[in-house]
Design a protein around this motif. Structure first.
Motif, PDB file in Angstrom:
ATOM      1  N   THR A   9       0.859  -1.178   0.000  1.00 45.23           N
ATOM      2  CA  THR A   9       0.000   0.000   0.000  1.00 45.23           C
ATOM      3  C   THR A   9       0.901   1.235   0.000  1.00 45.23           C
ATOM      4  OG1 THR A   9      -0.161   0.309   2.406  1.00 45.23           O
ATOM      5  CG2 THR A   9      -1.689  -1.274   1.383  1.00 45.23           C
ATOM      6  N   GLY A  10       0.484   2.249  -0.731  1.00 43.80           N
ATOM      7  CA  GLY A  10       1.334   3.436  -0.858  1.00 43.80           C
ATOM      8  C   GLY A  10       2.574   3.172  -1.684  1.00 43.80           C
ATOM      9  N   GLY A  11       2.511   2.146  -2.530  1.00 38.07           N
ATOM     10  CA  GLY A  11       3.690   1.723  -3.273  1.00 38.07           C
ATOM     11  C   GLY A  11       4.117   2.641  -4.395  1.00 38.07           C
ATOM     12  N   ALA A  12       3.302   3.642  -4.742  1.00 30.92           N
ATOM     13  CA  ALA A  12       3.693   4.603  -5.771  1.00 30.92           C
ATOM     14  C   ALA A  12       4.297   5.868  -5.175  1.00 30.92           C
ATOM     15  CB  ALA A  12       2.486   4.964  -6.645  1.00 30.92           C
ATOM     16  N   GLY A  13       4.397   5.927  -3.841  1.00 29.75           N
ATOM     17  CA  GLY A  13       4.957   7.096  -3.187  1.00 29.75           C
ATOM     18  C   GLY A  13       6.473   7.129  -3.274  1.00 29.75           C
ATOM     19  N   ARG A  14       7.054   8.132  -2.642  1.00 29.80           N
ATOM     20  CA  ARG A  14       8.511   8.311  -2.749  1.00 29.80           C
ATOM     21  C   ARG A  14       9.269   7.125  -2.167  1.00 29.80           C
ATOM     22  NH1 ARG A  14      10.273  14.022  -0.437  1.00 29.80           N
ATOM     23  NH2 ARG A  14       9.059  13.238   1.346  1.00 29.80           N
ATOM     24  N   VAL A  19      10.858   0.533  -2.320  1.00 27.95           N
ATOM     25  CA  VAL A  19      10.449  -0.748  -1.748  1.00 27.95           C
ATOM     26  C   VAL A  19       9.998  -1.696  -2.850  1.00 27.95           C
ATOM     27  CG1 VAL A  19       8.777  -1.877  -0.224  1.00 27.95           C
ATOM     28  CG2 VAL A  19       9.840   0.294   0.463  1.00 27.95           C
ATOM     29  N   VAL A  20       9.179  -1.190  -3.758  1.00 32.81           N
ATOM     30  CA  VAL A  20       8.666  -2.031  -4.842  1.00 32.81           C
ATOM     31  C   VAL A  20       9.798  -2.494  -5.756  1.00 32.81           C
ATOM     32  CG1 VAL A  20       7.190  -2.022  -6.904  1.00 32.81           C
ATOM     33  CG2 VAL A  20       6.347  -1.082  -4.739  1.00 32.81           C
ATOM     34  N   GLU A  21      10.702  -1.592  -6.087  1.00 32.38           N
ATOM     35  CA  GLU A  21      11.838  -1.963  -6.944  1.00 32.38           C
ATOM     36  C   GLU A  21      12.654  -3.084  -6.315  1.00 32.38           C
ATOM     37  OE1 GLU A  21      12.834  -1.298  -9.878  1.00 32.38           O
ATOM     38  OE2 GLU A  21      12.222   0.712 -10.509  1.00 32.38           O
ATOM     39  N   ARG A  22      12.852  -3.030  -5.025  1.00 31.27           N
ATOM     40  CA  ARG A  22      13.644  -4.059  -4.366  1.00 31.27           C
ATOM     41  C   ARG A  22      12.880  -5.382  -4.288  1.00 31.27           C
ATOM     42  NH1 ARG A  22      18.216  -3.771  -0.636  1.00 31.27           N
ATOM     43  NH2 ARG A  22      18.438  -5.815   0.361  1.00 31.27           N
ATOM     44  N   LEU A  23      11.625  -5.323  -3.867  1.00 35.68           N
ATOM     45  CA  LEU A  23      10.867  -6.553  -3.656  1.00 35.68           C
ATOM     46  C   LEU A  23      10.529  -7.267  -4.960  1.00 35.68           C
ATOM     47  CD1 LEU A  23       8.405  -5.541  -0.793  1.00 35.68           C
ATOM     48  CD2 LEU A  23      10.612  -6.701  -0.612  1.00 35.68           C
ATOM     49  N   LYS A  24      10.352  -6.516  -6.036  1.00 37.37           N
ATOM     50  CA  LYS A  24       9.971  -7.153  -7.308  1.00 37.37           C
ATOM     51  C   LYS A  24      11.070  -8.045  -7.862  1.00 37.37           C
ATOM     52  CE  LYS A  24      10.128  -5.189 -11.291  1.00 37.37           C
ATOM     53  NZ  LYS A  24      10.310  -4.427 -12.537  1.00 37.37           N
ATOM     54  N   GLN A  25      12.281  -7.887  -7.354  1.00 41.18           N
ATOM     55  CA  GLN A  25      13.374  -8.755  -7.795  1.00 41.18           C
ATOM     56  C   GLN A  25      13.210 -10.185  -7.281  1.00 41.18           C
ATOM     57  OE1 GLN A  25      17.239  -6.943  -7.003  1.00 41.18           O
ATOM     58  NE2 GLN A  25      16.338  -4.904  -7.166  1.00 41.18           N
ATOM     59  N   ARG A  26      12.356 -10.348  -6.240  1.00 42.95           N
ATOM     60  CA  ARG A  26      12.199 -11.671  -5.640  1.00 42.95           C
ATOM     61  C   ARG A  26      10.752 -12.140  -5.559  1.00 42.95           C
ATOM     62  NH1 ARG A  26      16.165 -12.484  -0.567  1.00 42.95           N
ATOM     63  NH2 ARG A  26      15.511 -14.615  -1.055  1.00 42.95           N
ATOM     64  N   TYR A  27       9.812 -11.206  -5.684  1.00 37.95           N
ATOM     65  CA  TYR A  27       8.416 -11.547  -5.453  1.00 37.95           C
ATOM     66  C   TYR A  27       7.523 -10.984  -6.555  1.00 37.95           C
ATOM     67  CZ  TYR A  27      10.314 -12.282  -0.771  1.00 37.95           C
ATOM     68  OH  TYR A  27      11.078 -12.693   0.283  1.00 37.95           O
ATOM     69  N   ASP A  28       6.307 -11.505  -6.593  1.00 43.68           N
ATOM     70  CA  ASP A  28       5.246 -10.937  -7.420  1.00 43.68           C
ATOM     71  C   ASP A  28       4.638  -9.793  -6.616  1.00 43.68           C
ATOM     72  OD1 ASP A  28       3.018 -10.294  -8.892  1.00 43.68           O
ATOM     73  OD2 ASP A  28       2.032 -12.236  -8.658  1.00 43.68           O
ATOM     74  N   VAL A  29       4.913  -8.569  -7.022  1.00 38.00           N
ATOM     75  CA  VAL A  29       4.535  -7.392  -6.240  1.00 38.00           C
ATOM     76  C   VAL A  29       3.460  -6.602  -6.974  1.00 38.00           C
ATOM     77  CG1 VAL A  29       5.346  -5.233  -5.203  1.00 38.00           C
ATOM     78  CG2 VAL A  29       6.827  -7.249  -5.214  1.00 38.00           C
TER      79      VAL A  29
END
Length: 284
Positions: A9-14, A19-29
């Protein structure tokens, strides 16, 4: 614990972008935000985080949730909106996660939950470094909203249906602030107590909290290894207060510029190790 799908949640914020860039390397985000995510390959949905029914539907099938959505700055919102979004949004996110069968939620609080940032004259650190056991006494709406956020998180952890871990980042610095960091560090009365953290390091801490094998409730300060101050932390704190609070441990002996808010718990339990200092940003 193994995960496949994570919702931020709030994943498009600063902070959310890091966070999304890091997690997407390992997970379906996937992202829930009032703005669409600009991270390539990541789906996003515009869902009000205070809408229980809609958020529960959005969490269906998720293994874990990172709850970032909040009013991040008390000076950019009305007190009413700040308190409502930060507290009701946390309750809704955790209730929705529980109802949707989510395994773990990482809730983002703030070191401001201590009440130390806006610093009433009679409220100084009781000891240094400030750790997660330090008494808290918020004195304004944003800090209060973070104390309530943490109470809600503990409540849902006690219920036992979803694992909840809380992250307390220091002041997260982004590019527009870089030119000011040196000046802030030399300001004896800096209201963040010279604390800061890079968004990349917060993202690291969040990933570590997601992957930590123990899902029992816990809370972690995240910060840089040092403060913005170029003078020793104990020296500048004594000048600020007129006295020096009790100093515990030897962190300031090994690192005289260590932060006021200690990161030892995150280091010991999560394996957190900050990778950035303010000097890496070209700030002087």
């Amino acid at each position: 614990m193994a995960y496949n799908k994570i919702v931020v949640t709030g994943g498009a914020g600063r902070l959310g972008r890091f966070v999304v860039e890091r997690l997407k390397q390992r997970y379906d985000v996937s992202v829930i935000d009032i703005h669409p995510s600009d991270v390539p390959g990541v789906q996003s949905a515009d869902v009000d985080v205070t809408d229980l029914e809609a958020l529960t539907a959005a969490f269906k099938g998720a293994d874990a949730v990172v709850h970032l959505a909040a009013v991040p700055n008390p000076r950019t919102s009305s007190p009413e909106k700040c308190f409502r979004v930060n507290t009701q949004g946390t309750w809704v996110a955790l209730q929705a996660a529980e109802d949707a069968g989510v395994k773990r939620v990482i809730v983002i609080s703030s070191d401001s939950a201590t009440g130390l940032h806006y610093n009433p004259k009679d409220w100084a650190p009781q000891y240094l470094p400030v750790d997660e056991k330090h008494p808290i006494r918020p004195s304004e709406v944003y800090s209060l909203s973070k104390e309530v956020t943490e109470s809600i998180a503990r409540c849902y952890s006690v219920r036992g249906k979803v694992e909840v871990l809380v992250i307390r980042p220091g002041h997260i610095v982004f590019a527009p602030e870089y030119p000011e960091l040196g000046t802030r560090g030399s300001d004896v009365n800096n209201y963040h107590l010279w604390g800061y953290v890079a968004p990349q390091d917060v993202a690291q801490g969040i990933q570590l909290a997601l992957e930590h094998p123990d899902g029992r409730y816990d809370c972690f300060f995240l910060g840089a290894a040092d403060g913005l101050n170029e003078r020793p932390t104990l020296e500048i704190m004594k000048e600020r207060l007129g006295y020096l609070p009790e100093v515990r441990g030897d962190v300031f002996e090994s690192n005289p510029n260590a932060g006021v808010f200690g990161i030892g718990h995150a280091r010991e339990v999560l394996g957190y190790e900050p990778q950035f200092t303010w000097r890496d940003f070209g700030a002087r």
